[in-house]
Design an enzyme around this catalytic site. Sequence first.
Site, PDB file in Angstrom:
ATOM      1  N   ASP A   1       0.837  -1.187   0.000  1.00 17.15           N
ATOM      2  CA  ASP A   1       0.000   0.000   0.000  1.00 17.15           C
ATOM      3  C   ASP A   1       0.886   1.257   0.000  1.00 17.15           C
ATOM      4  O   ASP A   1       1.367   1.642   1.039  1.00 17.15           O
ATOM      5  CB  ASP A   1      -0.956  -0.006   1.191  1.00 17.15           C
ATOM      6  CG  ASP A   1      -0.288  -0.409   2.512  1.00 17.15           C
ATOM      7  OD1 ASP A   1       0.792  -1.029   2.510  1.00 17.15           O
ATOM      8  OD2 ASP A   1      -0.875  -0.105   3.561  1.00 17.15           O
TER       9      ASP A   1
ATOM     10  N   GLU B   1      12.541   0.980   7.654  1.00 15.93           N
ATOM     11  CA  GLU B   1      11.430   0.223   7.079  1.00 15.93           C
ATOM     12  C   GLU B   1      11.663  -0.102   5.608  1.00 15.93           C
ATOM     13  O   GLU B   1      11.313  -1.177   5.128  1.00 15.93           O
ATOM     14  CB  GLU B   1      10.161   1.054   7.239  1.00 15.93           C
ATOM     15  CG  GLU B   1       8.922   0.449   6.626  1.00 15.93           C
ATOM     16  CD  GLU B   1       7.789   1.453   6.536  1.00 15.93           C
ATOM     17  OE1 GLU B   1       6.643   1.010   6.378  1.00 15.93           O
ATOM     18  OE2 GLU B   1       8.052   2.675   6.614  1.00 15.93           O
TER      19      GLU B   1
END
Length: 530
Positions: free
Chosen positions: A294, A478
Amino acid sequence: MKYWQSFVAAGLVSLLAFGNPSRAQSSPAELYGDLFRRVQLEKLFPDGKTFVDAVPRLAPGAVMTAYRQQQPRDKDALRAFVLRHFRVPGINDHDASNLRDHVRALWPVLVRQPVERQAGSSELPLPAPFIVPGGRFREIYYWDSYFTMLGLAVDGQQPLIESMLVDFTATVETYGHIPNGMRTYYLSRSQPPFYALMLDLSKDDTPAIAARRLAALRQEHAYWMKGARCAVASGACERVVRMPDGTLLNRYWDDKDAPRDESYAEDVATAAEAGSDKATTYRHLRAGAESGWDFSSRWFGDGRSIATIHTTDIVPVDLNSLMLAMEQRIEVRCRKVGDTACATEFAGLARKRKAAMDRYLWVGREGRYADWDSKTRRPTPVLSAATLYPLFVGAASPAQVSAVAATVHAKLLGRGGLRTTPNQTGQQWDQPNGWAPLQWVAIDGLARNGQAALARDIAGRWIGTVAAAYAETGKMLEKYDVEERKPGGGGEYPLQDGFGWTNGVTSAILERYPDIATDLDQAETRAAAQ
């Protein structure tokens, strides 16, 4: 000896050891002259004390010789020179070759204790300790956890793996599936189903535990296949799509068609931009969140804009690869406990899924596995790292493996690791970003299918990127920019550090390829000598 005589004697030792303190020592301004003035006047670092506390990698005279020879022209070049020749506190004073030690030290920081239900809180209860990704992700997440567990397995943290499996098994028993994350607002969707692969990492094979896990695994499969009962008439229902030949494959979906609680304003803005039925756009956005990607050009009708998102129209190759792996493992577990009917059923389901993947998701002329668009009834044009999932789950033939490897080498191999897609959209699951889970899927999938050199190449490039960012920031991040080998960007929120799956994949890679740590040491030595 009297006290003052001892003190004098100790002082004499100090003088012998450190020289005469009355002799003047050169300050950084005196040592580095023009270089010092430029660093301070151009405000290379916000705090003027930062550079004066830096430690040179070479003798000061050698640093100044290199500076006069190179004469860095602008601020970026000056910064690169300084970071190459100095260990700057808080900037690049982290030893990249000690990544493994850093990750091991992070595991206790990311552990959270069992969660009890609390009135008014969105957090869902969990019975056992677990690892969170870090940063804004302060609860356990589904697919993140598999890649985290890879690191726990090689870092001596097996009890935490078993503990997290207790949580996931209990979650399936309670809700019928594993949600995106353990919050109430995630209950309407799941994430890529890695529970079956997580169980491969367990060392607890007691009959009672095995029986409970098999039941949970079958329950999760039923959740993903629940739409089969209504896909007959519509062609697609919930998470199931009936293909043209009647075979059932899966898609991402969400049980709700409203803006996501955690991204409410963003979803409202996207739906307004899309200009079509808002509920449909919300469903596509939520399905994109279930995918874990996403967001990405994989889900965009025009390949560029999120306003054209149509996730639920797409039959994704990664999801169906994981469903195949789930069906195969259910067969094995059923056969182990003597449930022949179950084993036969799931062996048949796996065979049908594999045949459908070869028929609809394999694009031989392009040497790739693709997602399939149920509206156009053809593969989508977007090449992505998901093309490696069939290799990862053992579903590719030798010819398919060779073709995918060639495509990956030509189009997805970036300077700092595997590209997510070759498309630049500003979304975080597109170029230039690379992600730890996709690196592992590629490395492991290629390595187990005879493509050892390419697997090792991707591993080395990726760890080089992680190490470079760690050396500069002291953080595990991340996502990363694999074109520039720096922290990644894009997405709906700031870059997060912590970071569960990056830690896990880093440890797993360095365990598999210990020579990469040696390469990092040598790279640091070369950089210091420049």
